[in-house]
Design a protein around this motif. Structure first.
Motif, short mmCIF file in Angstrom:
data_model
loop_
_atom_site.label_atom_id
_atom_site.label_comp_id
_atom_site.label_asym_id
_atom_site.label_seq_id
_atom_site.Cartn_x
_atom_site.Cartn_y
_atom_site.Cartn_z
N GLY A 52 0.81 -1.22 0.00
CA GLY A 52 0.00 0.00 0.00
C GLY A 52 0.84 1.26 0.00
O GLY A 52 0.50 2.24 0.68
N VAL A 53 1.93 1.25 -0.76
CA VAL A 53 2.79 2.43 -0.86
C VAL A 53 2.41 3.18 -2.13
O VAL A 53 2.52 2.65 -3.24
CB VAL A 53 4.28 2.03 -0.87
N VAL A 54 1.96 4.40 -1.98
CA VAL A 54 1.41 5.17 -3.09
C VAL A 54 2.26 6.40 -3.37
O VAL A 54 3.33 6.57 -2.80
CB VAL A 54 -0.06 5.55 -2.82
N GLY A 55 1.76 7.26 -4.25
CA GLY A 55 2.51 8.45 -4.62
C GLY A 55 3.53 8.13 -5.69
O GLY A 55 3.36 7.21 -6.49
N LEU A 56 4.63 8.86 -5.69
CA LEU A 56 5.70 8.69 -6.67
C LEU A 56 6.88 8.00 -6.00
O LEU A 56 7.48 8.54 -5.06
CB LEU A 56 6.12 10.05 -7.22
N ASN A 57 7.22 6.80 -6.48
CA ASN A 57 8.22 5.97 -5.83
C ASN A 57 9.30 5.58 -6.84
O ASN A 57 8.99 5.23 -7.98
CB ASN A 57 7.56 4.72 -5.25
N PHE A 58 10.56 5.62 -6.40
CA PHE A 58 11.68 5.33 -7.28
C PHE A 58 12.56 4.23 -6.68
O PHE A 58 12.85 4.24 -5.47
CB PHE A 58 12.55 6.58 -7.49
N ILE A 59 12.99 3.31 -7.54
CA ILE A 59 14.08 2.38 -7.21
C ILE A 59 15.07 2.51 -8.36
O ILE A 59 14.81 2.06 -9.47
CB ILE A 59 13.58 0.94 -7.07
N PHE A 101 -7.20 5.05 -1.11
CA PHE A 101 -6.05 5.96 -1.05
C PHE A 101 -4.74 5.19 -1.06
O PHE A 101 -3.74 5.65 -1.65
CB PHE A 101 -6.12 6.81 0.22
N TYR A 102 -4.72 4.02 -0.41
CA TYR A 102 -3.50 3.24 -0.30
C TYR A 102 -3.41 2.11 -1.33
O TYR A 102 -2.56 1.23 -1.20
CB TYR A 102 -3.35 2.67 1.11
N THR A 103 -4.25 2.13 -2.33
CA THR A 103 -4.16 1.10 -3.37
C THR A 103 -4.21 1.67 -4.79
O THR A 103 -4.13 0.90 -5.74
CB THR A 103 -5.30 0.07 -3.23
N SER A 104 -4.31 2.96 -4.92
CA SER A 104 -4.56 3.53 -6.26
C SER A 104 -3.67 4.74 -6.55
O SER A 104 -3.17 5.41 -5.64
CB SER A 104 -6.03 3.94 -6.40
N ASN A 105 -3.51 4.98 -7.85
CA ASN A 105 -2.83 6.17 -8.37
C ASN A 105 -1.38 6.30 -7.91
O ASN A 105 -0.87 7.42 -7.71
CB ASN A 105 -3.62 7.43 -7.98
N ALA A 106 -0.71 5.17 -7.79
CA ALA A 106 0.71 5.18 -7.45
C ALA A 106 1.53 5.03 -8.73
O ALA A 106 1.09 4.43 -9.71
CB ALA A 106 1.03 4.04 -6.50
N THR A 107 2.73 5.57 -8.69
CA THR A 107 3.69 5.39 -9.79
C THR A 107 4.99 4.83 -9.23
O THR A 107 5.52 5.35 -8.23
CB THR A 107 3.98 6.73 -10.50
N TYR A 108 5.47 3.78 -9.87
CA TYR A 108 6.77 3.19 -9.51
C TYR A 108 7.68 3.29 -10.73
O TYR A 108 7.35 2.80 -11.81
CB TYR A 108 6.61 1.73 -9.11
N VAL A 109 8.84 3.90 -10.54
CA VAL A 109 9.85 3.97 -11.58
C VAL A 109 11.05 3.14 -11.09
O VAL A 109 11.72 3.52 -10.12
CB VAL A 109 10.28 5.42 -11.86
N ILE A 110 11.28 2.02 -11.76
CA ILE A 110 12.35 1.10 -11.37
C ILE A 110 13.34 1.04 -12.52
O ILE A 110 13.00 0.57 -13.61
CB ILE A 110 11.79 -0.29 -11.06
#
Length: 264
Positions: free
Chosen positions: A94-101, A151-160
Motif C-alpha cells: 500500500g505504498v502510493v505516490g511517486l516511488n523510485f528504485i 487511497f493506499y491502493t490507487s494512483n501510485a507510480t513506480y519507476v524502477i
C-alpha cells in the motif's frame, strides 16, 4: 521527510548496515522517505504478510523482511543495496505516490528451509485487499468491497530503473488454491517473483509501474522466477511497462500439484 544518506555518487553504498538476527527497518504511515548510497546486509524481522495462512485461516502468514513499508507515500531508493536478507529484502504494501528504485541492487535474498518465517525474494510490491495489521478481513467471507482504503491502493507510480535483481530465492509452504487461484482475502503472495513481485488486489486502479534497464538473473520462485505480475479481484486501469531489460537464467520450482508457471 525522512532521509538516510550513506555516501556520494563517487563513493556509492559507502555505509553498510549489517543487521543482527531479528533486526530490520519498518515504516508505517510515513511519507517522503529517501534512502541514498547505503547498503543493508543480513536484515530480517518478522511481520504479518497479507497472505492467507495455511495453518490458521483466520490469521495472516508471518514472514521475515529486511525493509518493510506499510501504507506509506513517496518512497525512493537511489544506489541502495539489499543483500543476504534472512527472508524478503524489501516489501512495500500500500505504498502510493511517486516511488523510485534506481541504480539499486537486490541480491541473494533467499528463503532458509530451517526458518519457518523465511520466504525470500528481492522486492515485493503489493496493493493489498486486507490490512495485515487487522485480522478482521480474514474473518469475513469474500466481498467485492476491499478492506483497504482506495487511497493506499490507487494512483501510485513506480519507476524502477538501472537496477539488479539477482540470485534471490522465494518459496512458500503453501501450494494450494490461495496461491494459484487467489480471490480477495483468500490470497497467497509469498513465493512469487523472486526478483520482483508485483500484485494488485481489491479495486486497485490507476497504478503505473515503469521498469527500464533492469537485470534479472538466476532468481528462482514458485511462479515468475525473475518477475511476477498479477492483477487480481476487481483491480483495473493499471499499467506495466518493461523496456530495455534482461531476464537471464531464472527458474521456477517444480511441483506436481502446480499449474504451469513461467520462470521469467
Amino acid at each position: 521527510t525522512i532521509g538516510l544518506f550513506g555516501g556520494t555518487e563517487d563513493a556509492p553504498r559507502a555505509v553498510v548496515i549489517r543487521c543482527e538476527r531479528d533486526a530490520g527497518l519498518t515504516f508505517v504511515h510515513s511519507f517522503d522517505i529517501l534512502f541514498s548510497d547505503v547498503s543493508f546486509d543480513s536484515c530480517g524481522v518478522v511481520h504479518n504478510s497479507t497472505s492467507y495462512s495455511t495453518s490458521n485461516s483466520t490469521q495472516y502468514e508471518r514472514f521475515r523482511v529486511g525493509l518493510y513499508f506499510l501504507f506509506c507515500k513517496d518512497v525512493s531508493f537511489l544506489r541502495v543495496s539489499v543483500t543476504n536478507s534472512l527472508g524478503t529484502g524489501l516489501v512495500m504494501y500500500g505504498v502510493v505516490g511517486l516511488n523510485f528504485i534506481q541504480e539499486s541492487r537486490f541480491v541473494n535474498n533467499s528463503f532458509r528451509p530451517t526458518d519457518p518465517y523465511s520466504k525470500g525474494g528481492g522486492v515485493a510490491i503489493e496493493m493489498p485487499y486486507c490490512d495485515p495489521t487487522n485480522n478482521t478481513c480474514m474473518l469475513n467471507s469474500s466481498s467485492s468491497a476491499p478492506y483497504v482504503s482506495d487511497f493506499y491502493t490507487s494512483n501510485a507510480t513506480y519507476v524502477i530503473s538501472r537496477s539488479e535483481f539477482s540470485s534471490n530465492l522465494a518459496n512458500s509452504s503453501n501450494w494450494g488454491t490461495s496461491l494459484f487461484y487467489p480471490h480477495y482475502e483468500v490470497h497467497h503472495g509469498l513465493g512469487k517473483g523472486a526478483g520482483l513481485s508485483l500484485i494488485l488486489k481489491g479495486s486497485a486502479s490507476g497504478n503505473t509501474v515503469l521498469i527500464d534497464k533492469c537485470y534479472f538473473r538466476r532468481n528462482r520462485a514458485i511462479t515468475g522466477g525473475g518477475m511476477n505480475f498479477e492483477a487480481q479481484d476487481s483491480s483495473h486501469n493499471n499499467s506495466l511497462s518493461v523496456t530495455n531489460s534482461l531476464f537471464d537464467v531464472n527458474h521456477c520450482y517444480h511441483h506436481e500439484d502446480a499449474p504451469s508457471a513461467g520462470s521469467g
